[in-house]
Design a protein around this motif. Sequence first.
Motif, PDB file in Angstrom:
ATOM      1  N   LEU A   7      -4.880  -9.720  -8.906  1.00 26.78           N
ATOM      2  CA  LEU A   7      -4.234  -9.384  -7.642  1.00 26.78           C
ATOM      3  C   LEU A   7      -5.249  -9.511  -6.509  1.00 26.78           C
ATOM      4  CD1 LEU A   7      -2.254  -6.238  -8.829  1.00 26.78           C
ATOM      5  CD2 LEU A   7      -1.263  -8.450  -8.182  1.00 26.78           C
ATOM      6  N   PHE A  11      -5.195  -2.504   1.200  1.00 24.49           N
ATOM      7  CA  PHE A  11      -3.984  -2.961   0.522  1.00 24.49           C
ATOM      8  C   PHE A  11      -3.708  -4.406   0.912  1.00 24.49           C
ATOM      9  CE2 PHE A  11      -2.528  -1.494   4.611  1.00 24.49           C
ATOM     10  CZ  PHE A  11      -1.457  -2.303   4.943  1.00 24.49           C
ATOM     11  N   TRP A  12      -2.783  -5.053   0.201  1.00 28.35           N
ATOM     12  CA  TRP A  12      -2.425  -6.446   0.488  1.00 28.35           C
ATOM     13  C   TRP A  12      -0.908  -6.569   0.589  1.00 28.35           C
ATOM     14  CZ3 TRP A  12       0.924  -8.541  -2.983  1.00 28.35           C
ATOM     15  CH2 TRP A  12       0.938  -8.010  -4.277  1.00 28.35           C
ATOM     16  N   SER A  13      -0.449  -7.681   1.168  1.00 31.24           N
ATOM     17  CA  SER A  13       0.981  -7.941   1.270  1.00 31.24           C
ATOM     18  C   SER A  13       1.236  -9.439   1.347  1.00 31.24           C
ATOM     19  CB  SER A  13       1.568  -7.264   2.518  1.00 31.24           C
ATOM     20  OG  SER A  13       1.060  -7.849   3.704  1.00 31.24           O
ATOM     21  N   ASN A  38       4.314  -5.685  -0.898  1.00 34.39           N
ATOM     22  CA  ASN A  38       2.906  -5.299  -0.773  1.00 34.39           C
ATOM     23  C   ASN A  38       2.457  -4.455  -1.963  1.00 34.39           C
ATOM     24  OD1 ASN A  38       3.920  -2.710  -0.241  1.00 34.39           O
ATOM     25  ND2 ASN A  38       3.611  -2.875   1.972  1.00 34.39           N
ATOM     26  N   SER A  39       1.160  -4.204  -2.010  1.00 36.46           N
ATOM     27  CA  SER A  39       0.587  -3.532  -3.170  1.00 36.46           C
ATOM     28  C   SER A  39       1.135  -2.125  -3.401  1.00 36.46           C
ATOM     29  CB  SER A  39      -0.943  -3.515  -3.076  1.00 36.46           C
ATOM     30  OG  SER A  39      -1.399  -3.050  -1.826  1.00 36.46           O
ATOM     31  N   LEU A  95       3.945  -2.053  -6.026  1.00 36.59           N
ATOM     32  CA  LEU A  95       3.713  -2.496  -7.409  1.00 36.59           C
ATOM     33  C   LEU A  95       4.265  -1.551  -8.474  1.00 36.59           C
ATOM     34  CD1 LEU A  95       0.108  -4.003  -7.107  1.00 36.59           C
ATOM     35  CD2 LEU A  95       2.212  -5.244  -7.677  1.00 36.59           C
ATOM     36  N   LYS A 155       6.621  -6.240 -14.312  1.00 36.66           N
ATOM     37  CA  LYS A 155       5.490  -7.052 -14.746  1.00 36.66           C
ATOM     38  C   LYS A 155       5.944  -7.944 -15.894  1.00 36.66           C
ATOM     39  CE  LYS A 155       1.529  -4.166 -13.452  1.00 36.66           C
ATOM     40  NZ  LYS A 155       0.303  -3.493 -13.949  1.00 36.66           N
TER      41      LYS A 155
END
Length: 486
Positions: free
Chosen positions: A383, A389-391, A413-414, A417, A422
Amino acid sequence: MHRERTSLLLLIALANAALLSGCTARNDTISQAERAEKNRPGFEETKAIAEEGFIYGLPIVMNYAVMYDYVVDRDSGQWKAPFNQILNEHRVFTYKDTTVITPNSDTPYSLCWLDLRAEPIVLSVPAVDKDRYYSVMLCDGNTYNYGYIGSRATGSDAGDYLVVGPDWKGSTPAGIKKVFRSTTQFSLAAYRTQLINPADMPNVVKVQSGYKVRPLSAYLGQPAPAAAPEINFPKINAEMVKTGFFDYLDFALQFAPATPEEAAIRAKLARIGVGPGKKFDFKDLSLEHKAEVGLGMKDGEAKVEKYLNAGMKNINGWKVGSLFGDSAFYHGDWLKRAAAAKGGIYGNNAVEAMYPLTKTLANGEELDGSKHNYTLTFPAGELPPVNAFWSVTMYDGKTQFLIKNPIDRYLINSPMLPGMQKNADGSVTLYIQKDSPGADKESNWLPAPNGSIYLVMRLYWPKATPPSILPPGEGTWKPPGIVLAK
């Protein structure tokens, strides 16, 4: 951040349009400037100056247009607050927000436009939980990010910070942690406060309530100095900018003292009557001068487009690079600065956030939600590497605005999760398509437009050690490519 009006700043009047519109006067601003020159610029030189001037001035004019909508024109539909008053948005941006292109929908904004002419302004921030990312980006009228307050830059403790104008002379008052100097008299403080999930908004509001903006005199408990003179800000809209670009640049430059890097371009602009103390007026130009200026702007726009398409490294179809920074970062590279503004004005420095962006598959084929479904898969353990954080955010490929969709989801975004599916191997797949992939996959669905797609990945406070996306375009972590759904 940019809007329908300011995105149309990029639709420049072509020479034939200019030729249809005007008078043949030979006493216009360019003619007057030419008469003052011993070596008068000819057609090609005037065109070249207009081209370079457009590239130099594009971010300045775009910024003025946003400022006008946000703090000058109360009837713009996007008005926020007067100068030196903070507005806290207790929401994230949606498809209804059309002033700023490629808007962030991760972090509710707090915005304050600073008028630094009369005296400096003190920005005070509260203590913020270390698990919540926030930043205050200081961006001036040249679109230089000249300073940061926040989780990465100054930590999570409370503090008072001083923002001063280009001509301010004084000592740092007691209690002030740091002084930031804007290169222009008007400046933007853009606050980003992380929203963990929709139920988290009351906590964001609590943080935002601790953001304070005060004139230095109020902070010190002293009488205020004389107010700065009133300004008649010229109205700006899409149609007016098509032919009035240099009129607006002319106006904005009076609040932006030239830096050493600007000496050459300011001198060139003066040769066609643009600069502080001058009054450029496109509508009064002769037909010949309209053609020179129109053709120059057209060629300048083409160069900006080319740089934006080729000026960053292509990694699996994503454009990865760093386009935002302070004056030292650009060091007179006006083309990079213009490309940054057009790609998404008010972006962060690379150390604060990285923005891989794409409109294509890895093979260069354009993404089109009306024709195909796509997936984006992050392998297990791969990731985006961030401290915050990410998006991944979806935009309309033509307008660069967020898109209306049936589940009101503009990004993945993270923080999402834990609620996402998954794959058996631990990887995470995003489904990028206009229609639902089915109830079993909807948690991973990023709704796409029925047409051209523009995706922007945001990595807030990217990790500096491997695996990392830094240095920009050369890091050990690489964004995986978008692929056609099977």
